[in-house]
Scaffold this motif. Structure first.
Motif, PDB file in Angstrom:
ATOM      1  N   THR A  67      -5.305  15.050  10.200  1.00 29.81           N
ATOM      2  CA  THR A  67      -6.739  15.326  10.346  1.00 29.81           C
ATOM      3  C   THR A  67      -7.506  14.039  10.072  1.00 29.81           C
ATOM      4  O   THR A  67      -6.987  13.100   9.461  1.00 29.81           O
ATOM      5  CB  THR A  67      -7.204  16.415   9.369  1.00 29.81           C
ATOM      6  OG1 THR A  67      -6.888  16.009   8.029  1.00 29.81           O
ATOM      7  CG2 THR A  67      -6.512  17.747   9.672  1.00 29.81           C
ATOM      8  N   GLY A  68      -8.762  13.999  10.515  1.00 24.89           N
ATOM      9  CA  GLY A  68      -9.564  12.804  10.323  1.00 24.89           C
ATOM     10  C   GLY A  68      -9.018  11.647  11.137  1.00 24.89           C
ATOM     11  O   GLY A  68      -8.369  11.830  12.166  1.00 24.89           O
ATOM     12  N   ARG A  69      -9.278  10.431  10.677  1.00 24.03           N
ATOM     13  CA  ARG A  69      -8.798   9.236  11.358  1.00 24.03           C
ATOM     14  C   ARG A  69      -7.491   8.795  10.697  1.00 24.03           C
ATOM     15  O   ARG A  69      -7.486   8.272   9.580  1.00 24.03           O
ATOM     16  CB  ARG A  69      -9.821   8.118  11.274  1.00 24.03           C
ATOM     17  CG  ARG A  69     -11.161   8.465  11.881  1.00 24.03           C
ATOM     18  CD  ARG A  69     -11.105   8.587  13.399  1.00 24.03           C
ATOM     19  NE  ARG A  69     -10.833   7.311  14.046  1.00 24.03           N
ATOM     20  CZ  ARG A  69     -11.034   7.089  15.349  1.00 24.03           C
ATOM     21  NH1 ARG A  69     -11.481   8.071  16.125  1.00 24.03           N
ATOM     22  NH2 ARG A  69     -10.770   5.916  15.874  1.00 24.03           N
ATOM     23  N   ALA A  70      -6.398   9.039  11.371  1.00 24.42           N
ATOM     24  CA  ALA A  70      -5.075   8.755  10.806  1.00 24.42           C
ATOM     25  C   ALA A  70      -4.253   7.938  11.783  1.00 24.42           C
ATOM     26  O   ALA A  70      -4.478   7.967  12.995  1.00 24.42           O
ATOM     27  CB  ALA A  70      -4.349  10.054  10.470  1.00 24.42           C
ATOM     28  N   TRP A 117       3.330   2.349  16.940  1.00 23.91           N
ATOM     29  CA  TRP A 117       2.181   2.938  16.249  1.00 23.91           C
ATOM     30  C   TRP A 117       1.224   3.602  17.230  1.00 23.91           C
ATOM     31  O   TRP A 117       1.227   3.321  18.423  1.00 23.91           O
ATOM     32  CB  TRP A 117       1.431   1.886  15.433  1.00 23.91           C
ATOM     33  CG  TRP A 117       0.798   0.808  16.262  1.00 23.91           C
ATOM     34  CD1 TRP A 117       1.367  -0.374  16.662  1.00 23.91           C
ATOM     35  CD2 TRP A 117      -0.524   0.814  16.827  1.00 23.91           C
ATOM     36  NE1 TRP A 117       0.491  -1.101  17.430  1.00 23.91           N
ATOM     37  CE2 TRP A 117      -0.676  -0.408  17.551  1.00 23.91           C
ATOM     38  CE3 TRP A 117      -1.587   1.725  16.794  1.00 23.91           C
ATOM     39  CZ2 TRP A 117      -1.853  -0.730  18.221  1.00 23.91           C
ATOM     40  CZ3 TRP A 117      -2.757   1.404  17.471  1.00 23.91           C
ATOM     41  CH2 TRP A 117      -2.887   0.192  18.165  1.00 23.91           C
ATOM     42  N   ALA A 118       0.403   4.487  16.680  1.00 16.27           N
ATOM     43  CA  ALA A 118      -0.678   5.124  17.439  1.00 16.27           C
ATOM     44  C   ALA A 118      -1.737   5.584  16.453  1.00 16.27           C
ATOM     45  O   ALA A 118      -1.456   5.811  15.271  1.00 16.27           O
ATOM     46  CB  ALA A 118      -0.155   6.309  18.256  1.00 16.27           C
ATOM     47  N   GLY A 119      -2.973   5.728  16.937  1.00 15.06           N
ATOM     48  CA  GLY A 119      -4.066   6.199  16.106  1.00 15.06           C
ATOM     49  C   GLY A 119      -4.552   7.565  16.574  1.00 15.06           C
ATOM     50  O   GLY A 119      -4.535   7.866  17.779  1.00 15.06           O
ATOM     51  N   ASP A 163      -8.439  13.637  14.291  1.00 15.18           N
ATOM     52  CA  ASP A 163      -8.220  15.081  14.156  1.00 15.18           C
ATOM     53  C   ASP A 163      -7.040  15.552  15.005  1.00 15.18           C
ATOM     54  O   ASP A 163      -7.113  16.574  15.697  1.00 15.18           O
ATOM     55  CB  ASP A 163      -9.485  15.857  14.510  1.00 15.18           C
ATOM     56  CG  ASP A 163     -10.586  15.653  13.474  1.00 15.18           C
ATOM     57  OD1 ASP A 163     -10.246  15.488  12.283  1.00 15.18           O
ATOM     58  OD2 ASP A 163     -11.765  15.637  13.850  1.00 15.18           O
ATOM     59  N   GLY A 164      -5.969  14.801  14.958  1.00 12.59           N
ATOM     60  CA  GLY A 164      -4.729  15.204  15.628  1.00 12.59           C
ATOM     61  C   GLY A 164      -4.620  14.810  17.077  1.00 12.59           C
ATOM     62  O   GLY A 164      -3.570  15.010  17.702  1.00 12.59           O
ATOM     63  N   ARG A 165      -5.657  14.221  17.643  1.00 10.76           N
ATOM     64  CA  ARG A 165      -5.628  13.818  19.054  1.00 10.76           C
ATOM     65  C   ARG A 165      -5.471  12.301  19.139  1.00 10.76           C
ATOM     66  O   ARG A 165      -6.211  11.561  18.521  1.00 10.76           O
ATOM     67  CB  ARG A 165      -6.926  14.253  19.756  1.00 10.76           C
ATOM     68  CG  ARG A 165      -6.962  13.933  21.254  1.00 10.76           C
ATOM     69  CD  ARG A 165      -8.213  14.515  21.879  1.00 10.76           C
ATOM     70  NE  ARG A 165      -9.418  13.987  21.277  1.00 10.76           N
ATOM     71  CZ  ARG A 165     -10.024  12.854  21.663  1.00 10.76           C
ATOM     72  NH1 ARG A 165      -9.503  12.136  22.654  1.00 10.76           N
ATOM     73  NH2 ARG A 165     -11.131  12.445  21.071  1.00 10.76           N
ATOM     74  N   ARG A 166      -4.493  11.863  19.928  1.00 12.42           N
ATOM     75  CA  ARG A 166      -4.227  10.430  20.026  1.00 12.42           C
ATOM     76  C   ARG A 166      -5.370   9.716  20.743  1.00 12.42           C
ATOM     77  O   ARG A 166      -5.734  10.067  21.852  1.00 12.42           O
ATOM     78  CB  ARG A 166      -2.902  10.194  20.753  1.00 12.42           C
ATOM     79  CG  ARG A 166      -2.543   8.723  20.929  1.00 12.42           C
ATOM     80  CD  ARG A 166      -1.046   8.522  21.170  1.00 12.42           C
ATOM     81  NE  ARG A 166      -0.495   9.532  22.038  1.00 12.42           N
ATOM     82  CZ  ARG A 166      -0.406   9.436  23.363  1.00 12.42           C
ATOM     83  NH1 ARG A 166      -0.882   8.359  23.985  1.00 12.42           N
ATOM     84  NH2 ARG A 166       0.137  10.398  24.076  1.00 12.42           N
ATOM     85  N   VAL A 167      -5.893   8.670  20.093  1.00 11.25           N
ATOM     86  CA  VAL A 167      -6.996   7.893  20.663  1.00 11.25           C
ATOM     87  C   VAL A 167      -6.653   6.415  20.785  1.00 11.25           C
ATOM     88  O   VAL A 167      -7.399   5.651  21.404  1.00 11.25           O
ATOM     89  CB  VAL A 167      -8.282   8.060  19.818  1.00 11.25           C
ATOM     90  CG1 VAL A 167      -8.807   9.481  19.908  1.00 11.25           C
ATOM     91  CG2 VAL A 167      -8.046   7.664  18.362  1.00 11.25           C
TER      92      VAL A 167
END
Length: 233
Positions: free
Chosen positions: A112-115, A128-130, A133-137
């Motif tokens: 959740t949040g920015r992870a 890696w990936a960012g 809220d669970g959606r890859r951006v």
């Protein structure tokens, strides 16, 4: 539905049942059985027996499956191919669709949040990936840990999931301590049940799967030899 992932040292298998279609989001899945063994050198030996064990535990015959889902990476060439080829062959033999999902999403979708998510890419690098809220951006990408930390920080990420933090703690010192700010449900390795949930919308809609294209992010180490240069005497 059977889901597998071999993109990391973990060889993971899960059997799930799709829940009712939601009004939005990927939708729930109900886990029926799951197995995971962490051994980076034995994916080829482990995957088929793990599939047999999971099916037997749930008392489900292969003919009763509706689809397969597989993690496409990023990951090392050999281990990644084990999962993709096994899933693709199994699906073809049963006449079932086989859907591929970015393996990092099998961790990031639970945040959740920015992870951020970082896994071992070997050669002292990380995949890696960012996520928001669970959606890859951001990503997936491969970089040295320090560079990955810079890019994730620039994207507003302040917590990190996955084994990358423990492998390279000095590079990720700007992030909260491992696990801080992350829900206990966030897995350490890609979770096949999460990959299945992410593929659920396509499965419910009966969409034809995209070709299973592995996400390597690196050029192959082995290349075709160049023709010999002419030599003048």
């Amino acid at each position: 539905m059977l889901a597998v992932d071999t993109s990391t040292p973990a060889c993971s298998v899960a059997l799930v049942e799709l829940g009712p279609a939601p009004s939005s989001g990927p939708g729930p899945v109900r886990p029926l059985a799951a197995r995971r063994v962490v051994d980076a050198r034995r994916h080829g030996e482990l995957l088929a027996p793990l599939i047999q064990t999971v099916l037997a535990e749930a008392a489900v015959r292969p003919a009763a499956l509706s689809a397969l889902v597989v993690g496409l990476g990023p990951g090392p060439f050999t281990s990644l191919r084990v999962g993709i080829v096994t899933a693709e062959t199994f699906a073809a033999a049963l006449g079932l669709p086989c859907h591929g999902v970015c393996s990092l999403d099998g961790i990031g979708a639970a945040t959740t949040g920015r992870a951020g998510v970082a896994t071992d890419a070997r050669r002292r690098e990380v995949f890696w990936a960012g996520y928001a809220d669970g959606r890859r951006v951001e990503g997936p990408a491969v970089d040295y840990p320090v560079r990955a930390a810079e890019l994730l920080g620039a994207a507003g990420v302040d917590t990190l999931a996955g084994p990358g933090r423990a492998l390279f703690p000095d590079a990720f010192t700007s992030f909260a301590p491992a696990g801080a700010g992350l829900a206990s449900a966030v897995p350490d390795y890609p979770e096949p049940a999460l990959l299945a949930a992410l593929a659920a919308a396509d499965l419910r809609a009966g969409r034809t799967p995209e070709p299973l294209t592995p996400i390597y992010l690196r050029r192959p180490d082995v290349a075709e030899p160049h023709p010999a240069k002419p030599v003048r005497v």
